[in-house]
Write a protein that holds these residues in place. Structure first.
Motif, mmCIF file in Angstrom:
data_model
loop_
_atom_site.group_PDB
_atom_site.id
_atom_site.type_symbol
_atom_site.label_atom_id
_atom_site.label_comp_id
_atom_site.label_asym_id
_atom_site.label_seq_id
_atom_site.Cartn_x
_atom_site.Cartn_y
_atom_site.Cartn_z
ATOM 1 N N ILE A 186 0.841 -1.197 0.000
ATOM 2 C CA ILE A 186 0.000 0.000 0.000
ATOM 3 C C ILE A 186 0.877 1.247 0.000
ATOM 4 O O ILE A 186 0.661 2.170 -0.793
ATOM 5 C CB ILE A 186 -0.963 -0.009 1.196
ATOM 6 C CG1 ILE A 186 -1.959 -1.167 1.070
ATOM 7 C CG2 ILE A 186 -1.703 1.324 1.314
ATOM 8 C CD1 ILE A 186 -2.762 -1.450 2.328
ATOM 9 N N LEU A 187 1.870 1.278 0.872
ATOM 10 C CA LEU A 187 2.743 2.448 0.944
ATOM 11 C C LEU A 187 3.507 2.658 -0.362
ATOM 12 O O LEU A 187 3.626 3.778 -0.844
ATOM 13 C CB LEU A 187 3.703 2.322 2.122
ATOM 14 C CG LEU A 187 3.056 2.403 3.507
ATOM 15 C CD1 LEU A 187 4.075 2.083 4.593
ATOM 16 C CD2 LEU A 187 2.417 3.758 3.740
ATOM 17 N N GLY A 213 1.829 9.071 -2.192
ATOM 18 C CA GLY A 213 2.366 10.008 -3.162
ATOM 19 C C GLY A 213 1.665 9.971 -4.507
ATOM 20 O O GLY A 213 2.107 10.617 -5.459
ATOM 21 N N ASN A 214 0.575 9.232 -4.599
ATOM 22 C CA ASN A 214 -0.164 9.103 -5.849
ATOM 23 C C ASN A 214 -1.647 9.414 -5.654
ATOM 24 O O ASN A 214 -2.128 9.552 -4.533
ATOM 25 C CB ASN A 214 -0.007 7.691 -6.423
ATOM 26 C CG ASN A 214 1.394 7.454 -6.926
ATOM 27 O OD1 ASN A 214 1.965 8.281 -7.620
ATOM 28 N ND2 ASN A 214 1.978 6.320 -6.557
ATOM 29 N N THR A 215 -2.350 9.487 -6.751
ATOM 30 C CA THR A 215 -3.781 9.749 -6.781
ATOM 31 C C THR A 215 -4.512 8.454 -7.111
ATOM 32 O O THR A 215 -4.012 7.651 -7.905
ATOM 33 C CB THR A 215 -4.100 10.811 -7.852
ATOM 34 O OG1 THR A 215 -3.445 12.030 -7.478
ATOM 35 C CG2 THR A 215 -5.578 11.062 -8.002
ATOM 36 N N VAL A 216 -5.672 8.246 -6.499
ATOM 37 C CA VAL A 216 -6.545 7.147 -6.893
ATOM 38 C C VAL A 216 -7.868 7.770 -7.307
ATOM 39 O O VAL A 216 -8.416 8.616 -6.592
ATOM 40 C CB VAL A 216 -6.751 6.117 -5.760
ATOM 41 C CG1 VAL A 216 -7.704 5.013 -6.211
ATOM 42 C CG2 VAL A 216 -5.414 5.511 -5.322
ATOM 43 N N ALA A 247 2.378 11.623 0.906
ATOM 44 C CA ALA A 247 3.240 10.787 1.743
ATOM 45 C C ALA A 247 3.209 11.211 3.206
ATOM 46 O O ALA A 247 3.520 10.407 4.090
ATOM 47 C CB ALA A 247 4.666 10.819 1.211
ATOM 48 N N ASP A 248 2.800 12.456 3.486
ATOM 49 C CA ASP A 248 2.722 12.917 4.879
ATOM 50 C C ASP A 248 1.442 12.465 5.586
ATOM 51 O O ASP A 248 1.208 12.804 6.738
ATOM 52 C CB ASP A 248 2.869 14.438 4.967
ATOM 53 C CG ASP A 248 1.675 15.210 4.416
ATOM 54 O OD1 ASP A 248 0.666 14.602 3.984
ATOM 55 O OD2 ASP A 248 1.742 16.460 4.408
ATOM 56 N N TRP A 279 -4.878 9.852 6.063
ATOM 57 C CA TRP A 279 -4.854 8.420 5.810
ATOM 58 C C TRP A 279 -3.642 7.799 6.504
ATOM 59 O O TRP A 279 -2.662 8.462 6.797
ATOM 60 C CB TRP A 279 -4.832 8.126 4.307
ATOM 61 C CG TRP A 279 -3.543 8.441 3.618
ATOM 62 C CD1 TRP A 279 -3.131 9.663 3.146
ATOM 63 C CD2 TRP A 279 -2.486 7.523 3.320
ATOM 64 N NE1 TRP A 279 -1.892 9.549 2.579
ATOM 65 C CE2 TRP A 279 -1.470 8.255 2.668
ATOM 66 C CE3 TRP A 279 -2.300 6.163 3.540
ATOM 67 C CZ2 TRP A 279 -0.298 7.664 2.230
ATOM 68 C CZ3 TRP A 279 -1.123 5.574 3.110
ATOM 69 C CH2 TRP A 279 -0.142 6.319 2.462
ATOM 70 N N ARG A 280 -3.773 6.509 6.765
ATOM 71 C CA ARG A 280 -2.676 5.745 7.343
ATOM 72 C C ARG A 280 -2.909 4.269 7.011
ATOM 73 O O ARG A 280 -3.998 3.889 6.601
ATOM 74 C CB ARG A 280 -2.586 5.944 8.854
ATOM 75 C CG ARG A 280 -3.726 5.347 9.637
ATOM 76 C CD ARG A 280 -3.581 5.580 11.145
ATOM 77 N NE ARG A 280 -4.598 4.896 11.894
ATOM 78 C CZ ARG A 280 -5.846 5.293 12.049
ATOM 79 N NH1 ARG A 280 -6.265 6.411 11.490
ATOM 80 N NH2 ARG A 280 -6.706 4.580 12.759
#
Length: 115
Positions: free
Chosen positions: A28-29, A34-37, A53-54, A66-67
Motif C-alpha cells: 500500500i505504501l 504520493g499518488n492519486t486514486v 506521503a505525509d 490516511w494511514r
C-alpha cells in the motif's frame, strides 16, 4: 455438462477470492503513497483523491488523513477513521470492507489535479 464443469473450474482458478492477494502495508505504501486514486465507491460514488506521503488526503474542496494499519488503508475525514483491505493489480485498486468489494479505483502517478 463436461464443458460447464470445466468452465466453472477455470473461472474459480482465475478469479481470486476476496481475501486472496490482499495488499500488505508495504504494498500500500509503495503503490498509493504520493499518488492519486480515482474511482467509485458503492455508497459514496465517484472520487479522486491524492494520498500525500505525509498522511494527508487531498480531494476537490476537502482534505482528510490516511494511514495504514494492520495491512488496511484507513481514511479519516474528521469523523473518525474507517479502514478497508486493498487488492492492487497493476494500476487497479479494489477496496474491500467486511469481506465484500466496496469500491474500485485506478492509481494515477503523482498529483495531476494539483489538489
Amino acid at each position: 455438462m463436461k464443458s460447464f464443469i470445466l468452465t466453472a473450474c477455470l473461472a474459480c482458478a482465475v478469479t481470486p477470492a476476496l481475501g486472496e492477494g490482499l495488499a500488505t502495508e508495504a504494498d500500500i505504501l509503495a503503490r498509493i503513497s504520493g499518488n492519486t486514486v480515482q474511482g467509485s465507491m458503492m455508497d459514496a460514488g465517484a472520487y479522486t483523491e491524492f494520498y500525500d506521503a505525509d498522511g494527508t488526503i487531498k480531494g476537490d474542496g476537502y482534505t482528510g488523513n490516511w494511514r495504514v494499519e494492520n495491512d488496511q488503508m484507513c481514511f479519516d475525514y474528521g469523523e473518525g477513521a474507517d479502514c478497508w483491505s486493498v487488492r492492487i493489480e497493476g494500476a487497479d485498486v479494489v477496496w474491500i470492507k467486511d469481506g465484500e468489494e466496496d469500491g474500485t479505483g485506478v492509481i494515477v502517478a503523482g498529483n495531476p489535479n494539483n489538489f
